[in-house]
Write an enzyme that holds these catalytic residues in place. Structure first.
Site, mmCIF file in Angstrom:
data_model
loop_
_atom_site.group_PDB
_atom_site.id
_atom_site.type_symbol
_atom_site.label_atom_id
_atom_site.label_comp_id
_atom_site.label_asym_id
_atom_site.label_seq_id
_atom_site.Cartn_x
_atom_site.Cartn_y
_atom_site.Cartn_z
ATOM 1 N N GLN A 18 -6.488 -7.352 -34.043
ATOM 2 C CA GLN A 18 -6.597 -7.031 -35.475
ATOM 3 C C GLN A 18 -6.576 -8.325 -36.304
ATOM 4 O OE1 GLN A 18 -7.149 -3.930 -36.051
ATOM 5 N NE2 GLN A 18 -7.197 -3.920 -38.283
ATOM 6 N N ALA A 30 0.836 -1.205 0.000
ATOM 7 C CA ALA A 30 0.000 0.000 0.000
ATOM 8 C C ALA A 30 0.869 1.253 0.000
ATOM 9 C CB ALA A 30 -0.927 -0.025 1.211
ATOM 10 N N GLU A 47 9.368 -5.210 -8.120
ATOM 11 C CA GLU A 47 8.058 -5.181 -8.781
ATOM 12 C C GLU A 47 8.203 -5.027 -10.291
ATOM 13 O OE1 GLU A 47 4.028 -2.892 -7.612
ATOM 14 O OE2 GLU A 47 5.687 -1.584 -8.036
HETATM 15 C C1 LIG Z 1 -4.140 -2.393 -11.994
HETATM 16 C C2 LIG Z 1 -3.468 -1.493 -11.007
HETATM 17 C C3 LIG Z 1 -2.974 -2.035 -9.839
HETATM 18 C C4 LIG Z 1 -2.364 -1.208 -8.883
HETATM 19 N N1 LIG Z 1 -1.923 -1.765 -7.693
HETATM 20 C C5 LIG Z 1 -1.398 -0.970 -6.734
HETATM 21 C C6 LIG Z 1 -0.991 -1.527 -5.459
HETATM 22 O O1 LIG Z 1 -1.102 -2.734 -5.223
HETATM 23 N N2 LIG Z 1 -0.492 -0.692 -4.525
HETATM 24 C C7 LIG Z 1 -0.354 0.636 -4.739
HETATM 25 O O2 LIG Z 1 0.135 1.316 -3.841
HETATM 26 N N3 LIG Z 1 -0.716 1.199 -5.929
HETATM 27 C C8 LIG Z 1 -1.242 0.434 -6.918
HETATM 28 N N4 LIG Z 1 -1.640 0.984 -8.131
HETATM 29 C C9 LIG Z 1 -1.534 2.423 -8.331
HETATM 30 C C10 LIG Z 1 -0.405 2.804 -9.277
HETATM 31 O O3 LIG Z 1 0.833 2.634 -8.655
HETATM 32 C C11 LIG Z 1 -0.642 4.255 -9.732
HETATM 33 O O4 LIG Z 1 -1.826 4.235 -10.511
HETATM 34 C C12 LIG Z 1 0.512 4.823 -10.534
HETATM 35 O O5 LIG Z 1 1.631 5.050 -9.732
HETATM 36 C C13 LIG Z 1 0.125 6.150 -11.241
HETATM 37 O O6 LIG Z 1 -0.518 7.027 -10.378
HETATM 38 P P1 LIG Z 1 -1.917 7.696 -10.784
HETATM 39 O O7 LIG Z 1 -2.782 6.640 -11.313
HETATM 40 O O8 LIG Z 1 -2.378 8.478 -9.610
HETATM 41 O O9 LIG Z 1 -1.573 8.677 -11.987
HETATM 42 P P2 LIG Z 1 -0.973 10.150 -11.896
HETATM 43 O O10 LIG Z 1 0.269 10.168 -11.077
HETATM 44 O O11 LIG Z 1 -2.059 11.105 -11.517
HETATM 45 O O12 LIG Z 1 -0.588 10.409 -13.417
HETATM 46 C C14 LIG Z 1 -1.551 10.782 -14.412
HETATM 47 C C15 LIG Z 1 -0.816 10.959 -15.734
HETATM 48 O O13 LIG Z 1 0.180 12.003 -15.606
HETATM 49 C C16 LIG Z 1 1.469 11.505 -15.937
HETATM 50 N N5 LIG Z 1 2.492 12.087 -15.043
HETATM 51 C C17 LIG Z 1 2.401 12.330 -13.708
HETATM 52 N N6 LIG Z 1 3.552 12.830 -13.249
HETATM 53 C C18 LIG Z 1 4.412 12.888 -14.314
HETATM 54 C C19 LIG Z 1 5.750 13.293 -14.475
HETATM 55 N N7 LIG Z 1 6.508 13.743 -13.462
HETATM 56 N N8 LIG Z 1 6.302 13.202 -15.716
HETATM 57 C C20 LIG Z 1 5.588 12.737 -16.761
HETATM 58 N N9 LIG Z 1 4.304 12.341 -16.665
HETATM 59 C C21 LIG Z 1 3.722 12.394 -15.452
HETATM 60 C C22 LIG Z 1 1.385 9.997 -15.721
HETATM 61 O O14 LIG Z 1 2.356 9.314 -16.472
HETATM 62 C C23 LIG Z 1 -0.045 9.696 -16.160
HETATM 63 O O15 LIG Z 1 -0.086 9.570 -17.551
HETATM 64 C C24 LIG Z 1 -2.240 0.184 -9.111
HETATM 65 C C25 LIG Z 1 -2.727 0.723 -10.318
HETATM 66 C C26 LIG Z 1 -3.334 -0.101 -11.251
HETATM 67 C C27 LIG Z 1 -3.849 0.502 -12.530
#
Ligand SMILES: Cc1cc2nc3c(=O)[nH]c(=O)nc-3n(C[C@H](O)[C@H](O)[C@H](O)COP(=O)(O)OP(=O)(O)OC[C@H]3O[C@@H](n4cnc5c(N)ncnc54)[C@H](O)[C@@H]3O)c2cc1C
Length: 379
Positions: free
Chosen positions: A333, A122, A239
Site C-alpha cells: 500500500q 514428509a 518448526e
Molecule cells: C509452502 C508450503 C510448504 C509446505 N511444506 C511441507 C513439508 O515440507 N512437508 C510436509 O509434510 N508438508 C508441507 N506443507 C503442507 C502443510 O503442512 C499443509 O498444507 C498444512 O498442514 C494444511 O493442510 P492442507 O493444506 O491440506 O489444508 P486442510 O487441512 O485441508 O485445511 C483447509 C482449511 O480448513 C481449515 N481447517 C482444517 N481443519 C480444521 C480444524 N480442525 N479447525 C479449524 N480449521 C480447520 C484449515 O485451517 C484451512 O483453512 C507445506 C505447505 C505449504 C503451503
C-alpha cells in the site's frame, strides 16, 4: 532480565548479515533453488549451528541460533532460499540429531551439516493436511526391514533432497500408531514427483514424494517403533520456532525499505511520511517487530533450558505469520502502484509471505492448540 546480546552474539549476527548481503542476494536465484548459494552457506558453516562438533557443527545455543536465523532472514531477501535452509536444518537434520540413534547420527549428520546432503520432512498427504494423524502411508515389518508404501504431498526441498524424514503408520489397531523413518532418495522405490508450481517461495522447490515398496532398514527408525506421534509433536515445535524466526528479520528489512520510500516519495508537495495514514503503518510494523522479538528470545531461552515451548511456539507462529503478512500488505500500500509491479521487490515479498499462515499447521489449527492449552491451564 537482561536482553543484551553478548559480544560474540553481536559479532556472529553482524558476520551473517555481511555474508548474506554479499553472497545470497543474487536476483537470478530468487525464483529457483541455487546450489551455488547452498554451497556458499554450507562453507560459511551455517548448517550445523547447534549440532555437536563431532559432526562438524558449531554447538551454539538455541538462542544464538535464533539470533542467527533472524539475521539471515533480515539480510537475505531470498525468502524461499531461507525456507529451504530451515527445512533442511530444523525439521530434518535436527530431528535425526535430537531423536536418532548414535548409528543414525553417525550415518547422516556429517554429510548434512556439511551440506553435501539435503534434508526434507514428509508428513502431509493428499487427503491428510491439518489432520496429519489420518495419514495412510504405511510401513510393514518384513524380517529386519520395513516396507514403506504411500505418497507424501507438498514436500519442501522434495526435488533437491537426498534424505527424507518420513512419517508412516506402523499399527492400525487397537490404536493407530506411527513411526518416523529416515529414507534416502536413492532407496529403491522412492520416486520424486514433478515440481509443484507455487505462488511464492520459489527458491524452495516443492514436490510429491512416492514410496513404492521401499525397503527401509529397522536401524533407520528415528526413536523407537510406534513413537512417531511424539517425534512429530517435537518436530512441529522446532518448526514453529525456527521457520518463523527469519520472518521477523524479513519484517525488519521490509520496514526499513518502507521508511526509505516514504522519505523519498513526494505527493501534495511533501514526503508521504508526513501523512499519518502512511506513518502509522510503519509504526505498526515496528510494534510487531519489537513484540515478536520478545517471544523469539523467550523461546530460545526455554529451549536452552531443555523445556517445552509447545504453547509458546504456537503463539509465536500465529502472531509472526499474521504480522508478517500484514507488514507486506502495508508495504504494498505504501509503495502504491510501484509496489504492485514486478520491478520492485514488494510484490514478491508479499507472495512469499502469504504461505506462512498455512505451513507448519494453519493459523486456525494454531488457535485450536492455543485454546486447548488455555482450557487445560485455566479450565
Ligand atoms: C509452502 C508450503 C510448504 C509446505 N511444506 C511441507 C513439508 O515440507 N512437508 C510436509 O509434510 N508438508 C508441507 N506443507 C503442507 C502443510 O503442512 C499443509 O498444507 C498444512 O498442514 C494444511 O493442510 P492442507 O493444506 O491440506 O489444508 P486442510 O487441512 O485441508 O485445511 C483447509 C482449511 O480448513 C481449515 N481447517 C482444517 N481443519 C480444521 C480444524 N480442525 N479447525 C479449524 N480449521 C480447520 C484449515 O485451517 C484451512 O483453512 C507445506 C505447505 C505449504 C503451503
Amino acid at each position: 532480565m537482561d536482553f543484551t546480546l553478548t559480544k560474540e552474539q553481536k559479532e556472529y549476527r553482524q558476520g551473517i548479515i555481511d555474508f548474506a548481503r554479499m553472497t545470497l542476494n543474487k536476483n537470478e536465484s530468487l525464483e529457483k533453488f541455487s546450489l551455488e548459494m547452498w554451497e556458499e552457506l554450507s562453507n560459511f558453516g551455517f548448517l550445523g549451528i547447534t549440532v555437536s562438533e563431532k559432526y562438524g557443527g558449531l554447538e551454539e545455543s538455541y538462542l544464538t541460533a535464533g539470533i542467527a536465523l533472524e539475521a539471515l532472514g533480515y539480510a537475505c531477501k531470498n525468502n524461499g532460499f531461507v525456507f529451504a535452509v530451515n527445512n533442511h536444518i530444523w525439521v530434518s537434520q535436527n530431528i535425526i540429531y535430537l531423536y536418532g540413534s548414535e548409528q543414525l547420527r553417525d550415518k547422516y549428520l556429517s554429510s548434512m551439516v556439511s551440506g553435501r546432503k539435503i534434508g526434507a520432512i514428509a508428513i502431509t498427504e493428499a487427503e491428510s493436511g491439518s489432520d496429519a494423524l489420518s495419514m495412510v502411508t504405511r510401513a510393514e515389518k518384513d524380517g529386519e526391514d520395513y516396507i514403506v508404501n504411500g505418497t507424501k504431498m507438498f514436500i519442501s526441498n522434495g526435488p533437491i533432497a537426498d534424505i527424507f524424514v518420513v512419517f508412516a503408520v506402523t499399527q492400525w489397531e487397537p490404536v493407530k500408531k506411527m513411526t518416523a523413518f529416515v529414507i534416502e532418495k536413492d532407496f529403491e522405490g522412492v520416486k520424486v514427483g514433478e515440481d509443484i508450481k507455487k505462488m511464492g517461495l520459489n527458491a524452495c522447490p516443492t514436490s510429491e514424494i512416492l514410496f513404492e515398496n521401499v525397503r527401509v532398514p529397522e536401524a533407520n527408525i528415528i526413536g523407537t517403533c510406534h513413537s512417531g506421534s511424539k517425534i512429530l509433536t517435537q518436530a512441529i515445535e522446532w518448526e514453529r520456532y525456527y521457520e518463523f524466526v527469519p520472518h521477523v528479520g524479513a519484517m525488519q528489512r521490509i520496514m526499513e525499505l518502507c521508511l526509505e520510500q516514504v522519505k523519498k516519495r513526494k505527493q501534495f508537495g511533501k514526503s508521504i511520511k508526513e501523512f499519518q495514514a502512511v506513518s502509522h503503518k510503519i509504526a505498526q510494523m515496528e510494534t510487531s517487530i519489537e513484540l515478536v522479538k520478545l517471544m523469539l528470545y523467550k523461546i530460545g531461552w526455554l529451549k536452552d533450558q531443555n523445556r517445552s515451548a509447545y504453547l509458546e511456539t504456537s503463539i509465536f507462529k500465529l502472531f509472526v505469520s499474521e504480522a508478517y503478512i500484514q507488514t507486506c500488505r502495508d508495504a504494498l500500500q505504501i509503495f502504491g502502484a510501484y509496489g504492485y509491479t514486478q520491478e520492485y521487490d514488494i510484490e514478491r515479498e508479499f507472495r512469499d509471505a502469504i504461505a506462512c499462515s498455512i505451513y507448519s499447521g494453519t493459523n486456525e489449527m494454531q488457535k485450536n492448540t492455543i485454546f486447548e492449552m488455555v482450557d487445560i491451564r485455566y479450565g
